[in-house]
Design a protein around this motif. Structure first.
Motif, PDB file in Angstrom:
ATOM      1  N   LYS A 570       0.527  -1.807   4.347  1.00 26.96           N
ATOM      2  CA  LYS A 570      -0.085  -1.228   3.252  1.00 26.96           C
ATOM      3  C   LYS A 570       0.744  -0.702   2.143  1.00 26.96           C
ATOM      4  O   LYS A 570       0.156  -0.210   1.080  1.00 26.96           O
ATOM      5  CB  LYS A 570      -0.739   0.084   3.880  1.00 26.96           C
ATOM      6  CG  LYS A 570      -1.841   0.049   4.947  1.00 26.96           C
ATOM      7  CD  LYS A 570      -2.413   1.381   5.284  1.00 26.96           C
ATOM      8  CE  LYS A 570      -1.395   2.451   6.028  1.00 26.96           C
ATOM      9  NZ  LYS A 570      -2.020   3.147   6.482  1.00 26.96           N
ATOM     10  N   ALA A 571       2.115  -1.045   2.376  1.00 29.88           N
ATOM     11  CA  ALA A 571       2.959  -0.504   1.192  1.00 29.88           C
ATOM     12  C   ALA A 571       2.610  -0.997  -0.281  1.00 29.88           C
ATOM     13  O   ALA A 571       2.285  -2.625  -0.122  1.00 29.88           O
ATOM     14  CB  ALA A 571       4.429  -0.829   1.686  1.00 29.88           C
ATOM     15  N   GLY A 572       2.832  -0.597  -1.107  1.00 28.76           N
ATOM     16  CA  GLY A 572       2.849  -1.070  -2.593  1.00 28.76           C
ATOM     17  C   GLY A 572       4.055  -1.768  -2.888  1.00 28.76           C
ATOM     18  O   GLY A 572       5.089  -1.390  -2.575  1.00 28.76           O
ATOM     19  N   LYS A 573       4.056  -2.759  -3.618  1.00 29.93           N
ATOM     20  CA  LYS A 573       5.060  -3.762  -4.143  1.00 29.93           C
ATOM     21  C   LYS A 573       5.165  -3.687  -5.663  1.00 29.93           C
ATOM     22  O   LYS A 573       4.171  -3.783  -6.343  1.00 29.93           O
ATOM     23  CB  LYS A 573       5.109  -5.098  -3.745  1.00 29.93           C
ATOM     24  CG  LYS A 573       5.195  -4.831  -2.028  1.00 29.93           C
ATOM     25  CD  LYS A 573       4.856  -6.273  -1.474  1.00 29.93           C
ATOM     26  CE  LYS A 573       3.370  -6.550  -1.441  1.00 29.93           C
ATOM     27  NZ  LYS A 573       2.566  -6.006  -0.640  1.00 29.93           N
ATOM     28  N   VAL A 574       6.355  -3.556  -6.428  1.00 29.98           N
ATOM     29  CA  VAL A 574       6.458  -3.786  -7.700  1.00 29.98           C
ATOM     30  C   VAL A 574       7.449  -4.899  -7.902  1.00 29.98           C
ATOM     31  O   VAL A 574       8.349  -5.368  -7.391  1.00 29.98           O
ATOM     32  CB  VAL A 574       7.390  -2.458  -8.288  1.00 29.98           C
ATOM     33  CG1 VAL A 574       7.579  -2.698  -9.633  1.00 29.98           C
ATOM     34  CG2 VAL A 574       6.401  -1.238  -7.911  1.00 29.98           C
ATOM     35  N   TYR A 575       6.978  -5.958  -8.732  1.00 28.36           N
ATOM     36  CA  TYR A 575       7.494  -6.998  -9.173  1.00 28.36           C
ATOM     37  C   TYR A 575       8.053  -7.079 -10.893  1.00 28.36           C
ATOM     38  O   TYR A 575       7.481  -6.584 -11.685  1.00 28.36           O
ATOM     39  CB  TYR A 575       6.531  -8.215  -9.080  1.00 28.36           C
ATOM     40  CG  TYR A 575       6.065  -8.419  -7.642  1.00 28.36           C
ATOM     41  CD1 TYR A 575       6.772  -9.027  -6.720  1.00 28.36           C
ATOM     42  CD2 TYR A 575       4.717  -8.006  -7.281  1.00 28.36           C
ATOM     43  CE1 TYR A 575       6.240  -9.258  -5.538  1.00 28.36           C
ATOM     44  CE2 TYR A 575       4.280  -8.023  -6.047  1.00 28.36           C
ATOM     45  CZ  TYR A 575       5.137  -8.537  -4.927  1.00 28.36           C
ATOM     46  OH  TYR A 575       4.656  -8.872  -3.694  1.00 28.36           O
ATOM     47  N   ASP A 576       9.038  -7.632 -10.881  1.00 29.49           N
ATOM     48  CA  ASP A 576       9.940  -7.954 -12.158  1.00 29.49           C
ATOM     49  C   ASP A 576       9.504  -9.392 -12.462  1.00 29.49           C
ATOM     50  O   ASP A 576      10.267 -10.365 -12.067  1.00 29.49           O
ATOM     51  CB  ASP A 576      11.328  -7.644 -12.194  1.00 29.49           C
ATOM     52  CG  ASP A 576      12.063  -7.776 -13.539  1.00 29.49           C
ATOM     53  OD1 ASP A 576      11.116  -7.806 -14.467  1.00 29.49           O
ATOM     54  OD2 ASP A 576      13.397  -7.664 -13.730  1.00 29.49           O
ATOM     55  N   ASN A 577       8.611  -9.719 -13.204  1.00 29.95           N
ATOM     56  CA  ASN A 577       8.121 -11.031 -13.808  1.00 29.95           C
ATOM     57  C   ASN A 577       8.701 -11.199 -15.345  1.00 29.95           C
ATOM     58  O   ASN A 577       8.635 -10.250 -16.230  1.00 29.95           O
ATOM     59  CB  ASN A 577       6.585 -11.241 -13.732  1.00 29.95           C
ATOM     60  CG  ASN A 577       6.285 -10.971 -12.319  1.00 29.95           C
ATOM     61  OD1 ASN A 577       7.221 -11.367 -11.500  1.00 29.95           O
ATOM     62  ND2 ASN A 577       4.952 -10.499 -12.088  1.00 29.95           N
TER      63      ASN A 577
END
Length: 599
Positions: A570-577
């Protein structure tokens, strides 16, 4: 003796255990020291590199002494269990001090010190010792008229992957080799090409390997192992949830898991004695090539390791129970669409083989002789060494570099009854704080102190919450935890809180171990904090647990392992695009930031 208040006779009568102990200290250990002195004469400044000094020191003891289970929890009344612990730990300490005395460094892998102790009613004090030598100090092949030894020193060897390229529709791996005679490289490639070397069947997604030296190129076709047919349902895999598992039992289940859809089972290393260590990885239902790099980028990865200390038995059972639960519960049907997961059910395979044989005679002893590897080494010191004779240590390093995990859960254990060593000050000198069990399960978080990795510490605290909540929701585990806690408070923590610390959170004990970043540290969370966000060690009171109690310990591991899986799914993820177009060239970047954000 007194007569009319007057002392008329005084004599100390030694018990049989004391007589045995005196022989061990005064005769056996000095004799084996003399043997090692002779073997290492003239080279004692390099003692650590000469280990092991012997293959096995076996001490056989028979005597009639108390050895019985009590009608209280897992408690024992056994001077023989304590004697076994004393013989093993005093023996290993003896050789640690030997090295320090001779060359200023401890020697902590002298060889296997193996007490074999039996209760024989009516028997006096019987002790016999035998030392078994190593057949050779280095790997070698003995032929009828020749002995073939290693031709190249590891320090002179340089092998590295230079690249991959296509040729006639085939994938070729180009490997640069330096420091090895061409004749040896050519022979190695020829053996690999003929399918004789096992490494040829362990290379994925490559059709051939080209070994390049300064003067030539030598190609070998990769011969992938025949994959077992995926024709077995996980429900049919025979997992004895309440039976202690040895190496052979573990290998039988591994063979079955290779035939289960959705799992990739592969060997990660061989132990010092040549036994196999396996990982079980959950694989997505995809056709064709599955990019590990893309999966690591897209999803968080968890690695669960079990049975590093082989006498801490229940984590092997729980590892197989976890695999079965994840494949049979609809809740986890989409597991691989949310995370990557690999499980190592048995890391210390040599220790497990030793332990399984010993527990047949004494099924409730602690048997810390199986805590370490086949020659007495705590091999977590070797995890990130590239070259080591303690090859079971290679497993974790290979998996860490392969998976780049966000979370490692290392399932361990402690004694289920009193840890006493009557000839060492009663408690174990090196493990005083483990005198009594304090909980059915408690845990440690190893983390970086300070603000730079504060977000990783926040994730650790969230994980503490989800584990504690999972236990609170389980009446049986809560009851067991509180029962152990009351005993620990009454006899240990309440009297000596510094020696027996206990910090309770939602009825669960958690210890926080801060570190400063150290690129040479043996713990991966301290060595690679930008990769590993959580390094958690769980401890259940399971040393040589059996039957229903073993199942209770395994289930405690299972409950917290499932809680962590739930959190990561269920963890949220942060992406650097980032996309850039400069002078006709394009650059696209897609990076997942660590740690994940627990919901």
């Amino acid at each position: 003796m007194f007569r009319n208040g007057e002392l008329i006779h005084e004599e100390r009568i030694e018990t049989d255990v004391e007589k045995i102990w005196d022989v061990y200290q005064q005769q056996i250990l000095p004799d084996i020291r003399d043997y090692v002195d002779r073997k290492t004469a003239g080279r004692q400044d390099e003692l650590p590199d000469l280990q092991p000094f012997f293959n096995k020191l076996e001490i056989t003891v028979e005597t009639s002494e108390p050895n019985e289970r009590l009608n209280s929890r897992e408690d024992l009344l056994s001077s023989l269990d304590g004697l076994h612990e004393d013989m093993y730990f005093v023996g290993t300490d003896y050789f640690k001090n030997y090295g320090y005395e001779k060359c200023g460094e401890i020697t902590d892998a002298p060889g296997l010190i193996l007490p074999r102790i039996r209760k024989v009613n009516g028997r006096g004090a019987y002790i016999k010792a035998a030392v078994f030598a190593q057949q050779s100090d280095q790997p070698e092949i003995k032929a009828e008229k020749a002995v073939i030894t290693r031709l190249v020193d590891y320090d002179d060897l340089d092998v590295r992957l230079m690249g991959l390229y296509f040729e006639n529709g085939k994938v070729i791996a180009s490997v640069r080799v330096e420091g090895v005679p061409d004749e040896l490289v050519s022979s190695y490639a020829a053996l690999m090409d003929r399918g004789i070397l096992s490494v040829g069947s362990e290379i994925d997604d490559v059709d051939a390997v080209e070994f390049c030296t300064e003067s030539g190129k030598y190609r070998a076709v990769v011969s992938p192992a025949t994959a077992p047919e995926k024709n077995m349902d996980i429900r049919d895999v025979k997992i004895a949830e309440n039976e202690l598992m040895g190496y052979e039992e573990y290998m039988d289940i591994i063979a079955q898991l290779k035939r289960v859809e959705g799992l990739k089972v592969y060997r990660t290393a061989r132990s010092y004695k040549g036994r196999s260590i396996y990982a079980v990885e959950f694989r997505p239902d995809r056709r064709g090539y599955v990019s590990r790099t893309k999966r690591i980028t897209e999803y968080p990865t968890e690695l669960i390791t079990s049975r590093h200390h082989a006498n801490e038995v229940s984590s092997t059972n729980s590892a197989f129970m976890l695999i079965k639960a994840l494949l049979t519960n609809d809740k986890y049907r989409e597991l691989t669409e949310h995370m990557n997961l690999a499980v190592v059910p048995m890391e210390n395979v040599d220790g497990a083989a030793i332990h399984y044989e010993l527990q047949k005679e004494n099924p409730h002893w602690k048997f810390h002789v199986a805590r370490f590897n086949a020659i007495g080494k705590e091999f977590y010191y070797e995890h990130f060494k590239v070259h080591t004779i303690h090859t079971e240590a290679v497993s974790l390093r290979r998996l860490f570099m392969r998976l780049l995990p966000d979370v490692i859960v290392d399932d361990h254990g402690v004694p289920s009854h009193e840890w006493e060593q009557q000839f060492s000050g009663y408690t174990s000198p090196s493990f005083k704080g483990f005198w009594l069990p304090r909980s059915l399960l408690y845990g440690y978080f190893f983390h970086i102190a300070g603000d730079e990795y504060r977000s990783s510490l926040d994730l650790c605290h969230k994980m503490e919450d989800v584990i504690a909540d999972a236990f609170l929701a389980d009446e049986e585990i809560t009851r067991e935890n509180l029962m152990w806690a009351r005993q620990f408070e009454k006899y240990a923590h309440g009297w000596m809180p510094k020696l027996f610390p206990a910090s309770y959170y939602k009825n669960m004990i958690t210890y926080w171990i801060p570190h400063v970043y150290d690129p040479t540290h043996r713990y991966p969370s301290v060595r690679y904090p930008w990769i590993l966000s959580v390094d958690y060690v769980s401890e259940v009171a399971d040393e040589t647990a059996q039957g229903k109690y073993l199942y209770s310990c395994a289930r405690a591991h299972l409950v917290h392992d499932l809680a962590v899986v739930d959190m990561l799914m269920k963890a949220g993820k942060v992406y650097d695009n980032c996309e850039e177009l400069v002078d006709g060239s394009a650059a696209v970047k897609h990076v997942r930031k660590r740690p994940v954000i627990a919901q």
